[in-house]
Design a protein around this motif. Structure first.
Motif, PDB file in Angstrom:
ATOM      1  N   LYS A  60      47.875  40.611  20.079  1.00 51.76           N
ATOM      2  CA  LYS A  60      47.720  39.556  21.421  1.00 51.76           C
ATOM      3  C   LYS A  60      47.962  38.151  20.801  1.00 51.76           C
ATOM      4  O   LYS A  60      48.523  37.434  21.522  1.00 51.76           O
TER       5      LYS A  60
ATOM      6  N   ILE B 104      57.595  44.835  19.736  1.00 52.56           N
ATOM      7  CA  ILE B 104      56.636  44.593  20.803  1.00 52.56           C
ATOM      8  C   ILE B 104      57.175  44.950  22.046  1.00 52.56           C
ATOM      9  O   ILE B 104      56.582  45.504  22.961  1.00 52.56           O
ATOM     10  N   MET B 105      58.455  44.710  22.401  1.00 48.67           N
ATOM     11  CA  MET B 105      59.177  45.115  23.710  1.00 48.67           C
ATOM     12  C   MET B 105      59.112  46.708  23.686  1.00 48.67           C
ATOM     13  O   MET B 105      59.025  47.168  24.835  1.00 48.67           O
TER      14      MET B 105
ATOM     15  N   SER C 180      55.735  47.877  24.409  1.00 54.01           N
ATOM     16  CA  SER C 180      55.746  47.538  25.948  1.00 54.01           C
ATOM     17  C   SER C 180      56.109  48.510  26.710  1.00 54.01           C
ATOM     18  O   SER C 180      55.563  49.262  27.644  1.00 54.01           O
ATOM     19  N   ASP C 181      57.606  48.891  26.521  1.00 57.26           N
ATOM     20  CA  ASP C 181      58.175  50.075  27.277  1.00 57.26           C
ATOM     21  C   ASP C 181      57.600  51.149  27.446  1.00 57.26           C
ATOM     22  O   ASP C 181      57.366  51.936  28.122  1.00 57.26           O
TER      23      ASP C 181
ATOM     24  N   LYS D  72      54.235  51.404  29.335  1.00 59.46           N
ATOM     25  CA  LYS D  72      54.808  51.622  30.693  1.00 59.46           C
ATOM     26  C   LYS D  72      55.104  53.021  30.986  1.00 59.46           C
ATOM     27  O   LYS D  72      54.617  53.487  32.062  1.00 59.46           O
TER      28      LYS D  72
END
Length: 126
Positions: A37, A106-107, A110-111, A114
């Motif tokens: 974060k 990080i991406m 994130s994917d 989700k």
């Protein structure tokens, strides 16, 4: 030769062990509730002062933020910039170029997050 046994026709037990060790190292450095974060906020905000950073990260105490920033600085993810020529002295934190190498990680997280949330919802509601 047990170390040369293929696990899934692509990777040996020895290679798997090496990957596991590398993942453990990565989790040790960026794991926990706050580090990612903090890195994300710093990457989005550029130079940011301590109090502003604390306001942007809901729920983090000043003591925890201070400790996390020290850890991130030791690992090369954050740079602490002191403007001693100003009165009062201004301290800012910025993400380093090295921390920007985490963006694909990080991406990907994130994917994956989700997709995981969608899978859980489908399992619960089907």
């Amino acid at each position: 030769m047990e170390n040369n046994v293929l696990l899934d026709n692509h990777i040996t037990v020895e290679e798997c062990s090496g990957h596991l060790s590398s993942v453990e190292d990565a989790i040790y450095v960026i794991g926990g509730k706050w580090k990612l974060k903090i890195i994300i906020v710093l990457q989005e905000s550029g130079n940011i002062r301590f109090n502003e950073l604390q306001r942007k990260i809901s729920g983090i105490s000043a003591r925890v933020l201070s400790n996390e920033l020290k850890d991130l600085e030791l690992n090369g993810f954050v740079k602490r910039v002191v403007h001693a020529e100003q009165t009062p002295v201004i301290v800012e934190y910025i993400s380093t170029d090295y921390s920007k190498t985490l963006k694909p990680v990080i991406m990907a997280l994130s994917d994956w997050g989700k997709n995981h949330k969608n899978n859980i919802r489908e399992d619960v509601f089907s």
